[in-house]
Design a protein around this motif. Structure first.
Motif, short mmCIF file in Angstrom:
data_model
loop_
_atom_site.label_atom_id
_atom_site.label_comp_id
_atom_site.label_asym_id
_atom_site.label_seq_id
_atom_site.Cartn_x
_atom_site.Cartn_y
_atom_site.Cartn_z
N GLU A 17 0.83 -1.20 0.00
CA GLU A 17 0.00 0.00 0.00
C GLU A 17 0.87 1.25 0.00
N LYS A 18 1.93 1.25 0.78
CA LYS A 18 2.84 2.41 0.83
C LYS A 18 3.47 2.67 -0.53
N HIS A 19 3.85 1.61 -1.22
CA HIS A 19 4.45 1.77 -2.55
C HIS A 19 3.42 2.27 -3.55
N HIS A 20 2.20 1.75 -3.48
CA HIS A 20 1.14 2.26 -4.36
C HIS A 20 0.89 3.75 -4.09
N THR A 21 0.88 4.14 -2.82
CA THR A 21 0.68 5.53 -2.45
C THR A 21 1.82 6.40 -2.98
N ALA A 22 3.04 5.90 -2.90
CA ALA A 22 4.19 6.66 -3.41
C ALA A 22 4.07 6.89 -4.91
N VAL A 23 3.62 5.88 -5.64
CA VAL A 23 3.41 6.04 -7.08
C VAL A 23 2.34 7.09 -7.32
N LEU A 24 1.22 6.98 -6.60
CA LEU A 24 0.13 7.92 -6.78
C LEU A 24 0.57 9.34 -6.45
N THR A 25 1.29 9.52 -5.37
CA THR A 25 1.78 10.85 -4.98
C THR A 25 2.64 11.43 -6.09
N ARG A 26 3.49 10.61 -6.66
CA ARG A 26 4.37 11.07 -7.73
C ARG A 26 3.58 11.51 -8.95
N VAL A 27 2.60 10.71 -9.37
CA VAL A 27 1.87 11.04 -10.60
C VAL A 27 0.84 12.15 -10.39
N LEU A 28 0.42 12.37 -9.14
CA LEU A 28 -0.51 13.46 -8.88
C LEU A 28 0.19 14.82 -8.74
N ALA A 29 1.51 14.80 -8.57
CA ALA A 29 2.25 16.06 -8.45
C ALA A 29 1.98 16.93 -9.66
N GLY A 30 1.58 18.15 -9.39
CA GLY A 30 1.31 19.10 -10.48
C GLY A 30 -0.11 19.06 -11.00
N THR A 31 -0.95 18.16 -10.49
CA THR A 31 -2.34 18.07 -10.98
C THR A 31 -3.29 18.90 -10.13
N THR A 32 -2.90 19.34 -8.99
CA THR A 32 -3.71 20.01 -7.95
C THR A 32 -4.62 19.04 -7.21
N LEU A 33 -4.57 17.75 -7.51
CA LEU A 33 -5.41 16.77 -6.81
C LEU A 33 -4.64 16.13 -5.66
N ASP A 34 -5.37 15.84 -4.59
CA ASP A 34 -4.81 15.01 -3.54
C ASP A 34 -5.40 13.61 -3.67
N GLU A 35 -5.00 12.71 -2.80
CA GLU A 35 -5.45 11.32 -2.90
C GLU A 35 -6.97 11.21 -2.81
N ARG A 36 -7.60 11.93 -1.90
CA ARG A 36 -9.06 11.84 -1.76
C ARG A 36 -9.75 12.32 -3.03
N GLN A 37 -9.28 13.43 -3.56
CA GLN A 37 -9.88 13.95 -4.78
C GLN A 37 -9.67 12.98 -5.94
N TRP A 38 -8.48 12.40 -6.03
CA TRP A 38 -8.20 11.45 -7.10
C TRP A 38 -9.14 10.25 -7.04
N ILE A 39 -9.25 9.65 -5.89
CA ILE A 39 -10.10 8.47 -5.77
C ILE A 39 -11.56 8.83 -6.01
N THR A 40 -11.99 9.97 -5.51
CA THR A 40 -13.37 10.41 -5.73
C THR A 40 -13.63 10.64 -7.21
N LEU A 41 -12.70 11.27 -7.91
CA LEU A 41 -12.83 11.52 -9.35
C LEU A 41 -12.79 10.21 -10.13
N ASN A 42 -11.83 9.37 -9.81
CA ASN A 42 -11.67 8.09 -10.50
C ASN A 42 -12.94 7.24 -10.36
N GLN A 43 -13.52 7.24 -9.17
CA GLN A 43 -14.74 6.46 -8.95
C GLN A 43 -15.93 7.07 -9.67
N ALA A 44 -15.94 8.38 -9.86
CA ALA A 44 -17.00 9.01 -10.65
C ALA A 44 -16.92 8.54 -12.09
N LEU A 45 -15.71 8.44 -12.62
CA LEU A 45 -15.53 7.93 -13.98
C LEU A 45 -15.96 6.48 -14.07
#
Length: 146
Positions: A17-45
């Motif tokens: 889980e920590k490694h998955h989070t590290a990947v997500l943190t890296r790819v979200l950099a510069g998007t203005t999204l945090d983890e909660r926003q990402w998961i909420t958006l992804n689930q909306a899609l």
């Protein structure tokens, strides 16, 4: 000297889980999204259609064990960032900008996650999925009783 195969345990799951989070943190950099926003958006899609806002908040809160107020704040932020659209009747839907952002984040994370998952046989991935789904469901039951 003999070696024994590791047994799945909370430490192994936590490290993954920590490694998955590290990947997500890296790819979200510069998007203005945090983890909660990402998961909420992804689930909306993933819903693919407009969904009742309250149902979406409840679904994401249930799958993540987050406070519904935090998920609602993520929805509000995504509407404010024009990635989700608030529709009449308490519905929301992802728009083109949100869909495009999800595609970019998935592509970026796939460059790291893809090879990692590709190093495991499909049969082993199926087994791991069944095991983790079972463990997660049981932990959910236990949390509900606690």
């Amino acid at each position: 000297m003999t070696t024994t195969a590791p047994v799945l345990n909370p430490s192994i799951i936590g490290q993954a889980e920590k490694h998955h989070t590290a990947v997500l943190t890296r790819v979200l950099a510069g998007t203005t999204l945090d983890e909660r926003q990402w998961i909420t958006l992804n689930q909306a899609l993933a819903q693919g259609v407009p969904v009742a806002r309250t149902a979406h908040v409840a679904r994401v809160a249930g799958m993540t064990q987050w406070d519904p107020a935090d998920v609602e704040a993520a929805v509000a932020a995504l509407v404010g960032k024009d990635l989700l659209v608030a529709l009449p009747g308490d519905e929301i839907r992802i728009n083109d900008a949100g869909s495009e952002l999800v595609a970019r984040v998935r592509a970026a994370s796939g460059k790291i996650v893809g090879p990692a998952y590709g190093s495991v046989s499909p049969a082993d991935l199926e087994t791991a999925a069944r095991v983790l789904i079972t463990i997660t469901a049981r932990m959910g039951e236990e949390l509900a009783r606690a």
